[in-house]
Design a protein around this motif. Structure first.
Motif, PDB file in Angstrom:
ATOM      1  N   HIS A  56     -19.656  13.902  -2.979  1.00 52.16           N
ATOM      2  CA  HIS A  56     -19.114  13.778  -1.600  1.00 52.16           C
ATOM      3  C   HIS A  56     -19.168  14.446  -0.750  1.00 52.16           C
ATOM      4  O   HIS A  56     -17.685  14.881  -1.226  1.00 52.16           O
ATOM      5  N   VAL A  57     -19.503  14.631  -0.394  1.00 52.79           N
ATOM      6  CA  VAL A  57     -20.215  16.047   1.531  1.00 52.79           C
ATOM      7  C   VAL A  57     -19.983  15.292   1.996  1.00 52.79           C
ATOM      8  O   VAL A  57     -21.107  15.161   2.450  1.00 52.79           O
ATOM      9  N   ASP A  58     -19.824  15.373   3.642  1.00 50.86           N
ATOM     10  CA  ASP A  58     -20.008  15.259   5.459  1.00 50.86           C
ATOM     11  C   ASP A  58     -20.942  14.223   4.797  1.00 50.86           C
ATOM     12  O   ASP A  58     -21.591  13.846   5.927  1.00 50.86           O
ATOM     13  N   GLY A  59     -20.351  12.778   4.149  1.00 55.11           N
ATOM     14  CA  GLY A  59     -20.658  11.843   4.211  1.00 55.11           C
ATOM     15  C   GLY A  59     -21.409  11.467   3.528  1.00 55.11           C
ATOM     16  O   GLY A  59     -22.135  10.497   3.820  1.00 55.11           O
ATOM     17  N   ALA A  95     -15.342   4.567  -1.076  1.00 57.02           N
ATOM     18  CA  ALA A  95     -13.907   5.393  -1.459  1.00 57.02           C
ATOM     19  C   ALA A  95     -12.996   5.981  -1.281  1.00 57.02           C
ATOM     20  O   ALA A  95     -11.864   5.349  -1.723  1.00 57.02           O
ATOM     21  N   GLY A  96     -13.586   7.142  -1.581  1.00 54.15           N
ATOM     22  CA  GLY A  96     -13.101   8.034  -1.962  1.00 54.15           C
ATOM     23  C   GLY A  96     -12.388   8.465  -3.442  1.00 54.15           C
ATOM     24  O   GLY A  96     -12.688   7.395  -4.403  1.00 54.15           O
ATOM     25  N   LEU A  97     -11.779   9.095  -3.903  1.00 56.12           N
ATOM     26  CA  LEU A  97     -11.605   9.294  -5.187  1.00 56.12           C
ATOM     27  C   LEU A  97     -10.246   8.454  -6.076  1.00 56.12           C
ATOM     28  O   LEU A  97      -9.474   8.941  -5.089  1.00 56.12           O
ATOM     29  N   ALA A  98     -10.190   8.319  -7.046  1.00 56.64           N
ATOM     30  CA  ALA A  98      -8.935   7.621  -7.198  1.00 56.64           C
ATOM     31  C   ALA A  98      -7.781   9.432  -7.687  1.00 56.64           C
ATOM     32  O   ALA A  98      -8.732   9.797  -8.378  1.00 56.64           O
ATOM     33  N   GLY A  99      -6.707   8.888  -7.262  1.00 54.01           N
ATOM     34  CA  GLY A  99      -5.146  10.261  -7.333  1.00 54.01           C
ATOM     35  C   GLY A  99      -4.648  10.126  -8.733  1.00 54.01           C
ATOM     36  O   GLY A  99      -5.366   9.420  -9.289  1.00 54.01           O
ATOM     37  N   PRO A 100      -3.944  10.824  -9.375  1.00 55.23           N
ATOM     38  CA  PRO A 100      -3.562  11.127 -10.542  1.00 55.23           C
ATOM     39  C   PRO A 100      -2.742  10.254 -10.333  1.00 55.23           C
ATOM     40  O   PRO A 100      -2.164   9.144 -10.484  1.00 55.23           O
TER      41      PRO A 100
END
Length: 456
Positions: A56-59, A95-100
């Protein structure tokens, strides 16, 4: 360096450090022994590696997969995904990525089950066929092992192994059939002889069935039929995307089910334990969907969770952006009572017989077949009974009945006051169509709407 880490590093170099990147690597080993006409006719096994890359880059978002895991195949995967993301449409639902985050603790998988050889499967099949006696037997025994590794550019990494063994068979007479099936993450839980004897008893007890008039009947659904009910409730009802779009029956916080109903999605306990993280690297623990009849939750991936304003429950899969997140390891909590014992006749165990004893006039149903959704909002399903139906009169199983078509809202069948009893034993079953499992006790329900015979 693992495959997931290599692909992640290469992809970030290709598209720049500001991109969101994640990688799933799945190795699946599946082995199958099939039998028909009471003998083994096929042994097959497959090992498949699948690498899925998401950028995912630039929307914009692009996803690609490959089963070619040498250097050239992985390089090609990165190159075509990086090229595709530049041409992809805008992705406002990202929705972005899951963090640690740590994974729940669980017992180590039984690798002997996942790696079982043909001789071990043949032993179970032999016991099944011998227990059926002179009837004709057909079915399969399979074992599978899935090893998954995940890594993303936010620093989340995860690795896990899931194993499963399952047996599914049928015994046939000239006018009837009887089926039995079971699954477990421990091959030792499966008893081919007991399951074969159960299938034979059902086939013999359902010979020369009678016809009855369609209508609403009180029913005892055996665990094999209840597993279908649970998968349908999960796929159409407790699906986060369906809930958000208003096509689910679910109303959070409302007493939509009978007080006796508690439904859990649980990868941590029982023979149907599953993966502890999803395709987005989100940890997955036990989640109560219904508690004492009150609907408490639906399941989400990151997309539907973002839209609903809640956290992901760890139920993303390769297609959940399209079809929505679904529960994976459903368990309907069993009722109180004695432990099951093997019995003669069509009933599967003593807890089923205890439910039958309370029925003045109704039907005992072994299985559902070819179920299809007519109305997702009310979750009205149509389908056929299969593998044995019997008339219950004054608490006793009396006569076999020809298969019937039903048209029934599943949630309404389990509504307040409609669940008259839940069996004390919840065996595990594996879905034929995906990775889902169900732990399903028998159910005694006040009514089930039968609309015709098998022919109409």
């Amino acid at each position: 360096m693992s495959i997931a880490e290599r692909v992640l590093q290469t992809a970030r170099e290709a598209v720049g450090g500001s991109a969101d990147v994640d990688v799933n690597v799945v190795h699946e080993h599946e082995a199958l022994t099939r039998f028909a006409n009471s003998y083994i006719h096929q042994n097959v096994a497959s090992d498949t590696d699948t690498v899925t890359l998401r950028i995912h880059v630039d929307g914009r978002t692009a996803v690609n997969s490959t089963t070619v895991t040498d250097d050239a195949g992985l390089t090609a995967l990165v190159e075509r995904t990086a090229a595709a993301v530049r041409l992809s449409p805008a992705d406002p639902g990202w929705a972005g990525l899951a963090g640690p985050a740590p994974l729940p603790e669980a017992a180590a998988p039984d690798l002997a089950t996942g790696e079982a050889d043909p001789d071990l499967r043949a032993d179970h099949v032999k016991a099944y066929i011998e227990a059926i006696g002179g009837l004709t037997a057909a079915g399969f025994f399979r074992n599978r092992m899935v090893v998954t590794e995940y890594a993303n550019s936010e620093g989340q990494t995860a690795r896990g192994t899931v194993v499963e063994a399952a047996i599914d068979g049928i015994a046939k007479t000239p006018t009837s059939d009887g089926a039995s099936r079971q699954a477990s993450r421990f091959m030792g839980d499966l008893d081919g002889a007991a399951l074969g004897a159960r299938a034979a008893a059902k086939a013999l007890a359902s010979q020369d069935p009678i016809e009855i008039e369609p209508g609403e009947y009180e029913v005892v659904l055996e665990p094999t039929a209840v597993s279908d009910v649970l998968w349908v409730l999960g796929g159409y009802g407790f699906n986060g995307k369906e809930f958000i779009e208003g096509t689910s029956f679910v109303q959070l916080g409302e007493a939509q089910f009978d007080l006796a109903v508690t439904l859990v999605d649980d990868p941590l306990s029982g023979p149907a334990a599953g993966a502890l993280f999803d395709a987005e690297g989100t940890p997955r623990g036990a989640l109560t969907l219904v508690r004492d009849g009150v609907t408490r939750a639906v399941v989400h991936d990151r997309r539907s969770a973002r839209e609903a304003g809640v956290a992901s429950t760890g139920h993303a899969d390769a297609g959940s952006a399209v079809h929505g997140a679904e529960p994976i390891n459903l368990r309907l909590e069993p009722g109180a009572g004695a432990a099951p014992t093997e019995v003669d006749g069509p009933a599967a165990d003593s807890s089923v017989l205890a439910l039958v004893e309370g029925v003045r006039r109704g039907l005992l149903v072994t299985d559902h077949w070819y179920t299809r959704c007519l109305d997702p909002r009310r979750l009205v399903m149509t389908g056929l009974t299969r593998n044995g139906v019997w008339l219950i009169e004054n608490g006793e199983i009396t006569r076999p009945v020809k298969n019937l078509r039903f048209t029934q809202s599943y949630p309404e069948a389990l509504a307040p006051g409609r669940v008259l009893g839940i069996g004390s034993h919840a065996p595990a079953f594996a879905s034929k169509y995906g990775v889902q499992s169900a732990m399903a006790p028998a159910l005694r329900l006040a009514g089930w709407n039968f609309t015709g015979g098998a022919s109409g």
